[in-house]
Design a protein around this motif. Sequence first.
Motif, PDB file in Angstrom:
ATOM      1  N   GLU A  24       8.589  71.909  54.103  1.00  0.00           N
ATOM      2  CA  GLU A  24       8.288  72.389  55.448  1.00  0.00           C
ATOM      3  C   GLU A  24       6.893  73.003  55.403  1.00  0.00           C
ATOM      4  O   GLU A  24       6.596  73.806  54.528  1.00  0.00           O
ATOM      5  CB  GLU A  24       9.330  73.418  55.883  1.00  0.00           C
ATOM      6  N   GLN A  58       8.685  69.225  59.087  1.00  0.00           N
ATOM      7  CA  GLN A  58       9.353  68.939  57.823  1.00  0.00           C
ATOM      8  C   GLN A  58       9.016  67.517  57.393  1.00  0.00           C
ATOM      9  O   GLN A  58       9.040  66.589  58.212  1.00  0.00           O
ATOM     10  CB  GLN A  58      10.868  69.094  57.956  1.00  0.00           C
ATOM     11  N   ALA A  88      15.079  72.503  54.652  1.00  0.00           N
ATOM     12  CA  ALA A  88      13.895  72.454  53.793  1.00  0.00           C
ATOM     13  C   ALA A  88      14.155  73.132  52.455  1.00  0.00           C
ATOM     14  O   ALA A  88      14.817  74.167  52.380  1.00  0.00           O
ATOM     15  CB  ALA A  88      12.716  73.131  54.494  1.00  0.00           C
TER      16      ALA A  88
END
Length: 166
Positions: free
Chosen positions: A53, A67, A89
């Motif tokens: 991310e 992301q 993430a």
Amino acid sequence: MSSVEAHPETVGQGELRRTARFPSVRWFELLGDLMNRQRSRFEHLGYVDCVAEFCVTDVVPEPFVVQVVFEEFGVAEVRKPMAGERERADFRVEGRLVTWREMIESIVRNGGRPDLSQTLNYLTHMGTPMRVIGSDPIRRDLYFRYAQSLQEFFNNAASIDTQFEE
């Protein structure tokens, strides 16, 4: 959900010019497309399997967050996460727009290689001006494991005509 594909524009004599605003999902999609076209370059560095991310913290009206799903030697997906999807993430790299811009401009100025003081490693090493965060230390460690591949991913910015938010 965005698939990773290029949005090239012809500028003359068969030359393709990729243009995108930073920060944007499209800009990261272009990086992903470039990575996917360079499989042998990334095979040399080793596989990358993580969800990264990236966050530009000071974009108005809210921080820009994207992301990127890395699978083996390429990018499988680029997307703006929905509310509550942050835990998807493995880690988050965040910094102010001026820091991201200086890194990208350094990459472009040097033909795909940033100044040593503008690498992801240097910028995140002490937690300032960028930092790596994550709730799970094992998953956060993936950033450090894949750091060189992540840097090469960003080094593809040299092939994008990047327009910056003001």
